[in-house]
Design a protein around this motif. Structure first.
Motif, PDB file in Angstrom:
ATOM      1  N   ILE A   1       0.570  -6.684   9.176  1.00  0.00           N
ATOM      2  CA  ILE A   1       0.482  -5.383   8.163  1.00  0.00           C
ATOM      3  C   ILE A   1       2.703  -4.674   9.344  1.00  0.00           C
ATOM      4  CG2 ILE A   1      -0.147  -2.992   7.916  1.00  0.00           C
ATOM      5  CD1 ILE A   1      -2.528  -3.589   8.011  1.00  0.00           C
TER       6      ILE A   1
ATOM      7  N   ILE B   1      -5.580   3.144   6.374  1.00  0.00           N
ATOM      8  CA  ILE B   1      -5.729   1.506   6.250  1.00  0.00           C
ATOM      9  C   ILE B   1      -5.993   1.416   8.040  1.00  0.00           C
ATOM     10  CG2 ILE B   1      -3.044   2.014   8.068  1.00  0.00           C
ATOM     11  CD1 ILE B   1      -4.480  -1.582   6.054  1.00  0.00           C
ATOM     12  N   GLU B   2      -5.939   2.675   8.464  1.00  0.00           N
ATOM     13  CA  GLU B   2      -6.630   3.432  10.375  1.00  0.00           C
ATOM     14  C   GLU B   2      -8.083   2.779   9.941  1.00  0.00           C
ATOM     15  OE1 GLU B   2      -5.065   5.889  12.812  1.00  0.00           O
ATOM     16  OE2 GLU B   2      -2.825   4.578  13.274  1.00  0.00           O
TER      17      GLU B   2
ATOM     18  N   MET C   1     -10.599  -3.371  -0.297  1.00  0.00           N
ATOM     19  CA  MET C   1      -9.466  -2.619  -0.065  1.00  0.00           C
ATOM     20  C   MET C   1      -9.905  -1.435  -1.385  1.00  0.00           C
ATOM     21  SD  MET C   1      -6.291  -3.401   1.900  1.00  0.00           S
ATOM     22  CE  MET C   1      -6.303  -5.303   1.585  1.00  0.00           C
TER      23      MET C   1
ATOM     24  N   TYR D   1      -0.978   2.215  13.449  1.00  0.00           N
ATOM     25  CA  TYR D   1       0.061   2.002  13.014  1.00  0.00           C
ATOM     26  C   TYR D   1       0.611   3.125  12.523  1.00  0.00           C
ATOM     27  CZ  TYR D   1      -1.375  -2.662  11.598  1.00  0.00           C
ATOM     28  OH  TYR D   1      -1.767  -3.897  12.149  1.00  0.00           O
TER      29      TYR D   1
ATOM     30  N   VAL E   1       1.107  -5.573   3.623  1.00  0.00           N
ATOM     31  CA  VAL E   1       0.077  -6.239   4.182  1.00  0.00           C
ATOM     32  C   VAL E   1      -0.182  -7.895   3.599  1.00  0.00           C
ATOM     33  CG1 VAL E   1      -2.380  -6.305   4.647  1.00  0.00           C
ATOM     34  CG2 VAL E   1      -0.866  -3.922   3.511  1.00  0.00           C
TER      35      VAL E   1
ATOM     36  N   ARG F   1      -1.243   6.241   3.208  1.00  0.00           N
ATOM     37  CA  ARG F   1      -1.619   5.520   3.657  1.00  0.00           C
ATOM     38  C   ARG F   1      -2.147   4.670   4.738  1.00  0.00           C
ATOM     39  NH1 ARG F   1       3.470   5.709   2.502  1.00  0.00           N
ATOM     40  NH2 ARG F   1       4.906   5.836   3.803  1.00  0.00           N
TER      41      ARG F   1
ATOM     42  N   MET G   1       1.193  -1.168  -0.029  1.00  0.00           N
ATOM     43  CA  MET G   1       0.106   0.104  -0.024  1.00  0.00           C
ATOM     44  C   MET G   1       0.998   0.893   0.495  1.00  0.00           C
ATOM     45  SD  MET G   1      -3.169   0.766   3.210  1.00  0.00           S
ATOM     46  CE  MET G   1      -4.254  -0.792   2.602  1.00  0.00           C
TER      47      MET G   1
END
Lengths: 150, 406
Positions: free
Chosen positions: B137, B103-104, B160, B111, B146, B99, B94
């Motif tokens: 991740i 992702i969060e 995603m 992260y 990931v 990013r 990613m």
């Protein structure tokens, strides 16, 4: 009438060469990979075949029936368990359980090591010895396992 | 006795209580998985060469065991080092400057503060707070690496991509690349570092802590090496270009110490280690709190939320849940997925989601869900196997202590 034939017969299977004492009849086999060897008194020793133990993988637990239990042909008589799953073992013929192999409680792996000898599972007083003769003989069973392999 | 070699595809399907193997049912199942439609990893031929028994798993043709058998493979991993082909798992990169917030918005973990070269386990959640998948991740510097479960890869990627589309339409900068030209080899067990170091001239593997990740050269092949796994042992997962994967695997096996291991032992190892198997111990109807995974949600995320189902999950953190994932030990026949837990009155209080006879402990161990009053360690319950109620005790996990690098 039981034929009183007792001789040692060398039985070759695809997976092992097994020295099996042939009694009045046997060993005979089911399509579901059980074997039975009948003695002169009408007691059949039952186990699973070498083909079966190889396909199942490591046996970690065996559930055996109680002595005195009546089993029907093709009915569940026992359970063998691998790490992942349980498999029913079916009785080749109808009869009454007279003895079980208690060594399998501590050493379930005997079924893998000696499926057709020390890894025997149950001894049955067979209701009708002629039922055993109707099962698959060595040649028919070997043919059956050849067709199952892929 | 049913001798279906592909019993392990039962890993996919939920099992009824008192599993009975029927030739007819498994034959039908086998037909639906004709080998022509199964995917093969780059190590497929090597598995055959090594005597692997191939079975369908999550749309792939994978080795369930090798001639050593599941028990020997399991014990070898715990005492030495074993090599698992896990290339069926999804590997993704990613990128994009947004990013991390992206992702969060999909997982419960923190992260933003994860240092470069560090990895963290998390879960994707849905609007009901249920778990879509678990994932590791890694902060790889200018991208996130990931890894997702094989059985969920298509689902996760579609989700995603969908979310990325929406995110981009609002001006966000994120991209997803599916890594299709790399294989994934897991080498696990106490002797792993010693063995892999033989192939790693320019990097000291002992400098890597648990859950860290680096790009290193193994026998001159650039690989991403992450110190993590699914066995409870110390070990590494190696992402290697597929064109070089067979060579690397053969080199590692040629040490003589590292032996191949299949999915069968992979499952018994992870269960002894108390690790969940998605689709069995976790699914879309189970929240991280019910799954006893509240530790995945750090302080900041508990305060800020921002992941799907956050209000439900945070409410459960405050007010509790009605059922919880627990470990158990029992006597008698192994209790398997679907076996019911009962209390001393014979009332149903839950069900097993994974169970086996532990090769190390020679005892029935497993995990499942029980109603919260029975979830305390030490609670005496019963588990019903083939109609018989057997005594069971709720137990802490792992059953076999972890051996992660300290």
């Amino acid at each position: 009438m039981l034929r009183t034939l007792v001789s040692a017969v060398r039985v070759r299977t695809p997976y092992s060469s097994v020295f099996v004492r042939s009694f009045a009849t046997g060993p005979r086999y089911t399509p579901s990979h059980e074997w039975i060897s009948l003695d002169q008194s009408g007691v059949g020793t039952v186990g699973i075949t070498d083909f079966a133990q190889n396909a199942l993988g490591d046996v970690v637990y065996v559930e055996l029936p109680e002595v005195g239990k009546k089993v029907a042909a093709k009915g569940t008589m026992s359970v063998v368990e691998s790490v992942k799953a349980a498999s029913d073992v079916y009785s080749p013929v109808s009869g009454t359980v007279v003895e079980v192999n208690s060594k399998l409680a501590d050493q379930p792996s005997m079924i893998n090591k000696s499926a057709t000898t020390d890894g025997w599972m149950v001894k049955l007083k067979v209701d009708n010895p002629k039922d055993v003769e109707k099962l698959l003989d060595q040649a028919a069973y070997d043919k059956h396992t050849q067709s199952e392999k892929h | 006795v049913c001798v279906d070699l592909s019993l392990y595809m039962s890993m996919l399907a939920p099992l009824r209580a008192g599993f009975r193997c029927a030739l007819a049912r498994t034959a039908a199942y086998t037909r639906s998985y004709s080998t022509e439609s199964l995917k093969r990893t780059s190590l497929y031929d090597l598995h055959l060469e090594l005597g692997g028994k191939m079975v369908p798993f999550a749309g792939w043709e994978m080795p369930v065991q090798y001639p050593d058998g599941v028990l020997k493979e399991h014990m070898h991993c715990r005492s030495s080092s074993s090599l698992f082909d896990v290339s069926h798992m999804g590997q993704l990169h990613m990128t994009g400057k947004d990013r991390i917030p992206f992702i969060e918005s999909m997982v419960v973990g923190d992260y933003a503060t994860l240092p470069v070269g560090h990895s963290k386990l998390s879960v994707f959640t849905n609007e009901k707070g249920g778990i879509i998948d678990d994932t590791v991740i890694t902060n790889a510097g200018d991208y996130l690496y990931v890894v997702v479960n094989a059985g969920c890869a298509d689902k996760d990627i579609a989700l995603m991509k969908d979310r990325i589309k929406a995110f981009k339409s609002k001006g966000g900068d994120v991209n997803l690349d599916i890594i299709e030209d790399h294989s994934l080899i897991a080498v696990q067990g106490p002797k792993t570092q010693e063995m892999l170091q033989k192939f790693c001239k320019s990097f000291d593997l002992s400098s890597m802590g648990f859950m860290t990740s680096h790009v290193v050269e193994l026998n001159g092949i650039p690989c991403r090496v992450t110190r993590c796994g699914y066995t409870g042992e110390d070990g590494f997962e190696i992402s290697v270009p597929s064109a070089k994967a067979v060579k690397l695997a053969k080199d590692i096996l040629q040490t003589g110490e590292v032996r191949p291991a299949g999915l069968g032992s992979r499952d018994s190892l992870r269960l002894e280690a108390g690790l969940c198997l998605y689709g069995h111990d976790l699914n879309e109807d189970i929240t991280p709190i019910e799954g006893s995974l509240a530790w995945l949600i750090g302080k900041r995320r508990r305060e800020q939320g921002g992941f799907p189902g956050a209000s439900i999950i945070l409410d459960q953190l405050k007010n509790g849940v009605s059922k919880k994932r627990v470990g158990f030990v029992s006597t008698g026949a192994p209790a398997r997925e679907g076996a019911q837990f009962t209390n001393d009155k014979g009332e149903a209080i839950g069900a097993v989601t994974s169970g086996t006879l532990s090769p190390c402990l020679k005892q029935v161990v497993g995990m499942g869900y029980v109603t919260t009053p029975y979830s305390k360690t030490g609670s005496q319950v019963q588990v019903v196997v083939r109609g018989k109620a057997q005594p069971a005790t709720i137990s802490k996990m792992p059953f076999v202590p972890h051996n992660y690098k300290k």
